[in-house]
Design an enzyme around this catalytic site. Structure first.
Site, PDB file in Angstrom:
ATOM      1  N   GLY A  14      41.123  27.664 116.337  1.00  0.00           N
ATOM      2  CA  GLY A  14      40.390  28.064 117.601  1.00  0.00           C
ATOM      3  C   GLY A  14      40.738  27.355 119.037  1.00  0.00           C
ATOM      4  O   GLY A  14      40.299  27.400 119.887  1.00  0.00           O
ATOM      5  N   THR A  16      43.519  27.367 120.920  1.00  0.00           N
ATOM      6  CA  THR A  16      44.088  28.319 121.874  1.00  0.00           C
ATOM      7  C   THR A  16      43.098  28.850 122.602  1.00  0.00           C
ATOM      8  O   THR A  16      43.021  29.075 123.928  1.00  0.00           O
ATOM      9  CB  THR A  16      45.199  29.260 121.690  1.00  0.00           C
ATOM     10  OG1 THR A  16      46.207  28.469 120.767  1.00  0.00           O
ATOM     11  CG2 THR A  16      45.795  30.193 122.623  1.00  0.00           C
ATOM     12  N   VAL A  17      41.892  29.523 122.057  1.00  0.00           N
ATOM     13  CA  VAL A  17      40.980  30.445 122.486  1.00  0.00           C
ATOM     14  C   VAL A  17      39.997  29.381 123.454  1.00  0.00           C
ATOM     15  O   VAL A  17      39.414  29.661 124.551  1.00  0.00           O
ATOM     16  CB  VAL A  17      40.387  30.921 121.538  1.00  0.00           C
ATOM     17  CG1 VAL A  17      38.980  31.746 122.011  1.00  0.00           C
ATOM     18  CG2 VAL A  17      41.144  32.067 120.667  1.00  0.00           C
ATOM     19  N   LYS A  37      51.952  23.910 127.260  1.00  0.00           N
ATOM     20  CA  LYS A  37      52.175  23.820 125.670  1.00  0.00           C
ATOM     21  C   LYS A  37      53.311  23.099 125.337  1.00  0.00           C
ATOM     22  O   LYS A  37      54.529  23.643 125.562  1.00  0.00           O
ATOM     23  CB  LYS A  37      52.273  25.402 125.127  1.00  0.00           C
ATOM     24  CG  LYS A  37      52.304  25.241 123.599  1.00  0.00           C
ATOM     25  CD  LYS A  37      51.071  25.225 122.924  1.00  0.00           C
ATOM     26  CE  LYS A  37      51.120  25.175 121.307  1.00  0.00           C
ATOM     27  NZ  LYS A  37      50.038  24.950 120.887  1.00  0.00           N
TER      28      LYS A  37
END
Length: 238
Positions: A14, A16-17, A37
């Protein structure tokens, strides 16, 4: 804080979220947010990567990838197998500094865990954070096994003199089991850092407007949100 490094205790938990939620809250508060990134792996040339997903969900001002490697492997391994130049910590730090000169907040999202190798010299996300003097936000799973991995990550940060901003549960289940509920109490002790949020399972599948509207309720005031760790823990264990 101008730069926050977001690391996981592993992969597919999770990160990235959570990065998107932090970006959404900061953007809603009127801050210009850039997402960096350093190394995107396992994504084809024309597919959306993690930075793209953060931008889509959060509405952040900009997103940057330094390198993209096709196979879903650690960045150093993926670069070597692709015959491509890796991305080292110094390059990550330089890119983050440039973005910080133009934005209010830069979120650097790592690949997998803190000590995953970026290059052949053993450079890691921790090295980039140290060069930047930036705090690290640790994203961890909810369930059994998370305490050990969180403690190991925290120990690695302390050994390098890097500040740990806190811990966020990356995917809080709809029906948490006993281990997950107990971990809400134990995670701050394992990390020696505060629990700063819990993002609901499936949050990344929400519509953009729903995601942005709810993001602040998943994150503590230290990250710009309204989430209360004491109240959430009490409710989960009731």
């Amino acid at each position: 804080m101008t730069v926050i490094v977001v690391s996981g205790t592993g992969t597919e938990i999770g990160k990235t979220v959570v990065t998107a939620a932090v970006a959404a809250v900061a953007t809603a508060a009127g801050r210009s947010v850039a997402v960096l990134k350093p190394a995107q792996t396992g994504v084809g040339p024309h597919e959306a990567g993690d930075a793209d997903e953060v931008l889509r969900l959060s509405g952040a001002a900009s997103g940057t990838e330094l390198a993209r490697f096709p196979e879903p492997l650690a960045p150093a391994t993926a670069a070597r197998r692709a015959g491509m130049a890796p991305v080292g910590p110094a390059e990550v730090a330089e890119a983050a500094r440039k973005l910080a000169a133009e934005h209010d907040l830069v979120l650097v999202e790592g690949a997998g865990g803190l000590l995953v190798r970026f290059d052949g010299e053993g450079g890691t996300l921790a090295d980039a954070a140290r060069l930047l003097g930036a705090p690290v936000l640790v994203v961890t799973p909810a369930g059994l096994g998370t305490l050990n991995n969180t403690a190991l990550t925290a120990e690695a940060l302390r050994a390098r003199g890097i500040e740990q901003l806190g811990v966020v549960v990356g995917s809080w289940p709809d029906a948490p089991d006993l281990a997950a509920r107990c971990n809400l109490t134990d995670l701050p002790e394992a990390a020696a850092a505060p629990l700063l949020g819990a993002v609901p399972e499936g949050a990344g599948a929400l519509g953009v407007e729903d995601f942005r509207a709810a993001a602040a309720t998943w994150l503590a005031p230290a990250l710009g949100g309204t989430w209360d760790a004491v109240a959430f823990t009490a409710a989960a264990r009731a």
